[in-house]
Design an enzyme around this catalytic site. Structure first.
Site, PDB file in Angstrom:
ATOM      1  N   HIS A  45      70.958  23.929 -15.644  1.00 47.18           N
ATOM      2  CA  HIS A  45      72.394  22.812 -14.777  1.00 47.18           C
ATOM      3  C   HIS A  45      72.529  21.985 -15.703  1.00 47.18           C
ATOM      4  CE1 HIS A  45      74.582  21.762 -12.299  1.00 47.18           C
ATOM      5  NE2 HIS A  45      74.881  20.054 -12.545  1.00 47.18           N
ATOM      6  N   GLU A  46      71.451  21.370 -16.167  1.00 43.91           N
ATOM      7  CA  GLU A  46      71.736  19.724 -17.512  1.00 43.91           C
ATOM      8  C   GLU A  46      72.324  20.781 -18.687  1.00 43.91           C
ATOM      9  OE1 GLU A  46      72.655  17.603 -16.400  1.00 43.91           O
ATOM     10  OE2 GLU A  46      71.105  17.425 -14.059  1.00 43.91           O
ATOM     11  N   HIS A  96      75.484  21.418 -18.503  1.00 44.86           N
ATOM     12  CA  HIS A  96      77.147  20.859 -18.675  1.00 44.86           C
ATOM     13  C   HIS A  96      76.353  20.190 -20.886  1.00 44.86           C
ATOM     14  CE1 HIS A  96      77.483  19.228 -15.213  1.00 44.86           C
ATOM     15  NE2 HIS A  96      76.553  18.475 -14.698  1.00 44.86           N
ATOM     16  N   GLU A 155      80.816  19.652 -14.541  1.00 48.69           N
ATOM     17  CA  GLU A 155      80.599  20.641 -13.620  1.00 48.69           C
ATOM     18  C   GLU A 155      80.498  22.541 -13.665  1.00 48.69           C
ATOM     19  OE1 GLU A 155      77.750  19.061 -12.331  1.00 48.69           O
ATOM     20  OE2 GLU A 155      77.115  20.045 -10.454  1.00 48.69           O
TER      21      GLU A 155
HETATM   22 ZN    ZN Z   1      75.623  19.015 -12.952  1.00 45.66          ZN
END
Ligand code: ZN
Length: 503
Positions: A268-269, A272, A298
């Site tokens: 997830h990160e 980003h 996001e």
């Molecule tokens: Zn996030």
């Protein structure tokens, strides 16, 4: 008298200097989240408050305003999506917002955010909402003041969400969320009947921290995160921050009994981080080189975490590597692992939620924070309202505040208006991924080989390289040819449910 070109160059120089100040504050913010001794919070609050004040002073100073006015009157910016037009328009937007905010309020928000966050950490540890309530009260009061300064808007919340999702409104969010809610509650209900087949328990076991870190890092590198232009650390609350054109920091936390948190957190990160690393470096410090909205940010993290990281073809490549690293998984089949990482079951914690129930956590928070800001809900009634909605949407009652109303950092840091960007991100991600598949054809065979470059290149070309050229909804329309809709996300979740659960 200066020419338009000279004025534009002066504008870019001024913006880059303001960015230097802002990214210096980001370094202190990163340090605060990962390294800061507990008793150092107050002084750090003073440091961040001073930097916020300096940035604010530069943004509202006559120099920037005069440059913007002279450029507005000149033909130089040209077409609406030229670099100059984008930089002038987006800077105007930020300056207008900044001018509406008194310096005293900017400083107070920055100071209280640091103190309240540390109060939140303690309160969460002791599961003691009453200990945190006065700080939250103070923060909500400041956010109401902020909304009043930035308004008038149809709903005071509009002024706050605009900071994260420019142009978005409470009504606009509610409209999309409503079209998502019915079908989602129905789908989650149907999956819950058979979710024991999801074998979620396989994710609990013996996963030593060092192995988790190495495996997560390997996946992060495979999808394209550049560790020569970024790094990974640990923190209470996982995050990604940007400290400069070649300095993107991600963080995670490890649970040696549970595989999901760190691995999917890192994907997830990293998602980003890939967006940050894909922004045009030559425009760094100006709007053309900055992300366009938190919802689009996001969408990138969700896309890599869920649409790629929970895909069967992704595990075709990574499952043998997982088995090598964690002997406990040697007895597990790839098929069962695929079902396990797609296990859907209502739970208390948003950041641990599966991709289907996650959005119900967000709907709850969106509804509560709009009510806090409008004054329809008081801080003292918040825990009760939280528990009621948890019961209504997910059928659960949190056993304590730590697993309920105290679980998120956002409200303590002043991030009111942020939560909807998570579900907007899921919606954008679904729409982007469907279009990428349409454009690129068989992504699964490249994923199964561990090759994620075709998808990353597509994201770089269509989304990352655009900076703030287009707002979120406009970007979605341009990239996919369609307005934002809940349909692609619902179709994705329904297909996943069919593959993993046969429902
Ligand atoms: Zn996030």
């Amino acid at each position: 008298m200066a020419t338009s070109e000279q004025n534009y160059d002066a504008l870019v120089l001024e913006l880059k200097e303001i960015s230097l100040l802002a990214y210096t504050a980001a370094v202190l913010g990163w340090d605060e989240q990962t390294q800061l001794p507990r008793n150092a919070a107050n002084y750090r609050g003073d440091q961040l408050s001073l930097l916020a004040k300096l940035v604010h002073e530069r943004l509202v100073a006559p120099k920037l305003g005069d440059l913007l006015s002279s450029l507005k009157a000149s033909p130089l910016p040209g077409a609406a999506d030229s670099d100059a037009a984008v930089n002038v328009r987006q800077t105007r937007r930020v300056v207008d917002r900044a001018r509406k905010m008194p310096s005293s309020l900017v400083q107070e928000l920055a100071r209280v955010a640091v103190v309240a966050q540390h109060a939140w950490v303690e309160a969460r540890k002791n599961s003691d909402f009453a200990a945190f309530a006065p700080m939250l009260e103070q923060m909500i009061g400041l956010k109401k003041q902020q909304a009043a300064c930035l308004g008038p808007t149809a709903h005071p919340y509009d002024a706050l969400i605009d900071e994260y999702e420019p142009g978005e409104t409470a009504a606009g969010v509610a409209e999309v969320f409503v079209s998502l809610r019915g079908p989602l509650v129905d789908l989650v209900g149907r999956i819950a009947q058979v979710s024991h087949k999801g074998k979620g328990a396989l994710l609990t076991g013996d996963f030593p921290r060092a192995g988790q870190e190495a495996f997560a890092r390997e996946a992060s590198v495979a999808i394209g995160f550049d560790f020569d232009r970024g790094r990974m650390d640990t923190s209470t609350h996982p995050f990604c921050t940007h400290l400069g054109p070649s300095d993107t920091r991600i963080s995670t936390r490890y649970d040696e009994r549970h595989f999901n948190d760190a691995f999917f957190g890192v994907l997830h990160e990293s998602g980003h981080g890939l967006y940050q690393q894909g922004l045009p470096v030559e425009h760094f410090g100006t709007p053309c080189g900055e992300y366009t909205s938190m919802g689009i940010h996001e969408s990138q993290s969700r896309l890599w975490e869920n649409f790629v990281g929970r895909r069967r073809s992704f595990w075709r490549h990574f499952f043998p590597k997982l088995q090598q690293r964690f002997p406990a998984t040697k007895a597990v089949s790839e098929d069962d692992w695929y079902r396990a990482v797609n296990h859907v079951a209502p739970g208390f914690i948003r950041v641990e939620a599966d991709e289907a129930t996650y959005n119900l956590h967000v709907l709850l928070r969106f509804e509560l924070e709009t009510a806090l800001i409008s004054g329809d809900l008081s801080v003292s009634d918040l825990p009760g309202a939280w528990n009621e909605k948890m019961k209504a949407y997910l059928g659960l009652t949190p056993p304590d505040a730590a697993r309920g109303v105290l679980q998120d950092i956002h409200w303590s840091s002043g991030g009111v208006g942020y939560f909807p960007t998570y579900t907007l991100g899921n919606l954008y991600a679904a729409q982007f991924f469907a279009k990428a598949q349409e454009d690129l054809g068989d992504l699964d065979s490249s994923f199964a080989r561990g090759d994620f470059k075709p998808l990353l290149d597509w994201l770089r070309a269509n989304i990352h390289s655009k900076g703030q050229r287009y707002g979120a909804r406009e970007l979605v329309r341009r990239v996919t040819g369609k307005p934002l809709s809940a349909a692609p996300l619902l179709a994705h979740l329904a297909l996943k449910a069919k593959e993993a659960y046969g429902v």
